[in-house]
Design a protein around this motif. Structure first.
Motif, PDB file in Angstrom:
ATOM      1  N   GLY A   1       0.598   6.003   5.434  1.00  9.68           N
ATOM      2  CA  GLY A   1       1.784   5.790   6.228  1.00  9.68           C
ATOM      3  C   GLY A   1       2.592   7.063   6.354  1.00  9.68           C
ATOM      4  O   GLY A   1       2.374   8.034   5.647  1.00  9.68           O
ATOM      5  N   ALA A   2       3.603   7.035   7.200  1.00  8.47           N
ATOM      6  CA  ALA A   2       4.386   8.224   7.465  1.00  8.47           C
ATOM      7  C   ALA A   2       5.594   8.348   6.557  1.00  8.47           C
ATOM      8  O   ALA A   2       6.238   9.386   6.551  1.00  8.47           O
ATOM      9  CB  ALA A   2       4.835   8.214   8.918  1.00  8.47           C
ATOM     10  N   GLY A   3       5.914   7.288   5.793  1.00  8.49           N
ATOM     11  CA  GLY A   3       7.115   7.307   4.989  1.00  8.49           C
ATOM     12  C   GLY A   3       6.834   7.715   3.567  1.00  8.49           C
ATOM     13  O   GLY A   3       5.720   8.077   3.186  1.00  8.49           O
ATOM     14  N   VAL A   4       7.890   7.666   2.729  1.00  9.13           N
ATOM     15  CA  VAL A   4       7.769   7.931   1.303  1.00  9.13           C
ATOM     16  C   VAL A   4       7.232   6.666   0.631  1.00  9.13           C
ATOM     17  O   VAL A   4       7.737   5.575   0.882  1.00  9.13           O
ATOM     18  CB  VAL A   4       9.136   8.306   0.700  1.00  9.13           C
ATOM     19  CG1 VAL A   4       9.012   8.516  -0.800  1.00  9.13           C
ATOM     20  CG2 VAL A   4       9.699   9.552   1.383  1.00  9.13           C
ATOM     21  N   CYS A  23       5.466   9.103  -6.934  1.00  7.77           N
ATOM     22  CA  CYS A  23       6.098   9.228  -5.623  1.00  7.77           C
ATOM     23  C   CYS A  23       5.227  10.095  -4.727  1.00  7.77           C
ATOM     24  O   CYS A  23       4.855  11.212  -5.100  1.00  7.77           O
ATOM     25  CB  CYS A  23       7.487   9.859  -5.741  1.00  7.77           C
ATOM     26  SG  CYS A  23       8.263  10.272  -4.151  1.00  7.77           S
ATOM     27  N   ASP A  24       4.923   9.590  -3.525  1.00  3.95           N
ATOM     28  CA  ASP A  24       4.231  10.358  -2.495  1.00  3.95           C
ATOM     29  C   ASP A  24       5.226  10.653  -1.375  1.00  3.95           C
ATOM     30  O   ASP A  24       5.583   9.742  -0.625  1.00  3.95           O
ATOM     31  CB  ASP A  24       3.046   9.577  -1.929  1.00  3.95           C
ATOM     32  CG  ASP A  24       1.875   9.549  -2.874  1.00  3.95           C
ATOM     33  OD1 ASP A  24       1.863   8.687  -3.758  1.00  3.95           O
ATOM     34  OD2 ASP A  24       0.998  10.412  -2.714  1.00  3.95           O
ATOM     35  N   PRO A  25       5.665  11.888  -1.246  1.00  2.00           N
ATOM     36  CA  PRO A  25       6.695  12.192  -0.247  1.00  2.00           C
ATOM     37  C   PRO A  25       6.096  12.286   1.155  1.00  2.00           C
ATOM     38  O   PRO A  25       4.876  12.225   1.327  1.00  2.00           O
ATOM     39  CB  PRO A  25       7.207  13.559  -0.696  1.00  2.00           C
ATOM     40  CG  PRO A  25       6.005  14.193  -1.332  1.00  2.00           C
ATOM     41  CD  PRO A  25       5.270  13.076  -2.014  1.00  2.00           C
ATOM     42  N   VAL A  74       2.831  15.297  -4.462  1.00  5.42           N
ATOM     43  CA  VAL A  74       3.040  14.110  -5.289  1.00  5.42           C
ATOM     44  C   VAL A  74       3.860  14.455  -6.521  1.00  5.42           C
ATOM     45  O   VAL A  74       3.689  15.521  -7.128  1.00  5.42           O
ATOM     46  CB  VAL A  74       1.682  13.513  -5.706  1.00  5.42           C
ATOM     47  CG1 VAL A  74       1.859  12.409  -6.724  1.00  5.42           C
ATOM     48  CG2 VAL A  74       0.935  13.027  -4.479  1.00  5.42           C
ATOM     49  N   SER A  75       4.740  13.532  -6.903  1.00  7.62           N
ATOM     50  CA  SER A  75       5.548  13.708  -8.101  1.00  7.62           C
ATOM     51  C   SER A  75       5.392  12.510  -9.023  1.00  7.62           C
ATOM     52  O   SER A  75       5.202  11.376  -8.562  1.00  7.62           O
ATOM     53  CB  SER A  75       7.022  13.887  -7.741  1.00  7.62           C
ATOM     54  OG  SER A  75       7.823  14.015  -8.910  1.00  7.62           O
ATOM     55  N   THR A  76       5.474  12.788 -10.311  1.00  5.20           N
ATOM     56  CA  THR A  76       5.411  11.740 -11.331  1.00  5.20           C
ATOM     57  C   THR A  76       6.624  11.854 -12.232  1.00  5.20           C
ATOM     58  O   THR A  76       6.914  12.941 -12.744  1.00  5.20           O
ATOM     59  CB  THR A  76       4.130  11.866 -12.184  1.00  5.20           C
ATOM     60  OG1 THR A  76       2.992  11.805 -11.334  1.00  5.20           O
ATOM     61  CG2 THR A  76       4.066  10.748 -13.206  1.00  5.20           C
TER      62      THR A  76
END
Lengths: 115, 113
Positions: A1-4, A23-25, A74-76
């Motif tokens: 998808g295009a969102g977070v 989190c996938d920005p 990507v952030s954790t």
């Protein structure tokens, strides 16, 4: 998808256990934020990543909290030895630069419940 | 330390009524944003104002940035149940705030049909 996107959407854990929130920005967004929100309340800033710069960790409430951002994407967010007061919704947001004009784009959050 | 105070904290009104939500500070902000958050979702940006005295309209919502860029208001005309949500203001901070967004605590708005 295009969102977070964020995962998991819900996490129930026992006091003392470690948890990891992902989190996938939005692709191309250089800025990434983590916030914490208690029920019906405002946002509590936790940590901010901007490109390859050192993260702004000034909002982390204790050394049990840490976060990484790999490859600028990507952030954790990791919470070690969870406590009941850690129960909240954890929101991730991304933006171009700091989002002071165009705003920050938020994911749906991870609801963390510590029993 | 830059702070933003929102008022009221909670507002419950009947459909069709008008309302105003306020966001106030003693500090100057480079920009001021308003977000709406619905249950189970993240906040969604409604508008950004950057010029003192600026007024922006989004259908029945009118946003104003104070002349001195220290305060802002959100006015809703003829509120609808779909306007229900948590409204958050956020100001563009300066050097002392590491140029971060400074968030208000939010106004919880309920529009009763």
């Amino acid at each position: 998808g295009a969102g977070v996107s964020q995962s998991p959407s819900n996490k129930v854990t026992e006091k003392g256990k470690d948890v990891e929130l992902r989190c996938d920005p939005i692709s191309g967004h250089t800025a990434l934020y983590w916030y914490r929100q208690s029920l019906g309340q405002g946002l509590e800033f936790l940590i901010y990543f901007q490109g390859n710069s050192a993260p702004d960790k000034s909002g982390l409430p204790s050394d049990r909290f840490s976060a990484e951002r790999t490859g600028g994407s990507v952030s954790t967010l990791t919470i070690q030895r969870t406590q009941q007061e850690d129960s909240a919704v954890y929101l991730c947001a991304s933006s171009l630069e700091r989002g002071l004009v165009i705003g920050q784009f938020f994911g749906p959050g991870t609801r963390l419940t510590v029993l | 330390t830059q702070l933003l105070e929102q008022s009221p904290q909670f507002l419950s009104i009947q459909e069709g009524e008008n309302l105003t939500v306020y966001c106030n500070s003693s500090s100057v902000f480079s920009s001021l944003q308003w977000y709406r958050q619905e249950p189970g979702e993240g906040p969604v940006l409604l508008v950004t104002v950057v010029t003192g005295g600026e007024v922006k309209k989004l259908k029945r919502l009118t946003f104003q940035f104070g002349d001195a860029r220290k305060d802002s208001s959100l006015h809703i005309t003829a509120a609808q149940p779909g306007d229900t949500g948590l409204y958050l203001c956020a100001g563009g901070g300066g050097k002392d705030s590491n140029y971060q967004l400074i968030w208000g605590a939010g106004t919880k708005l309920i529009i009763k049909p």
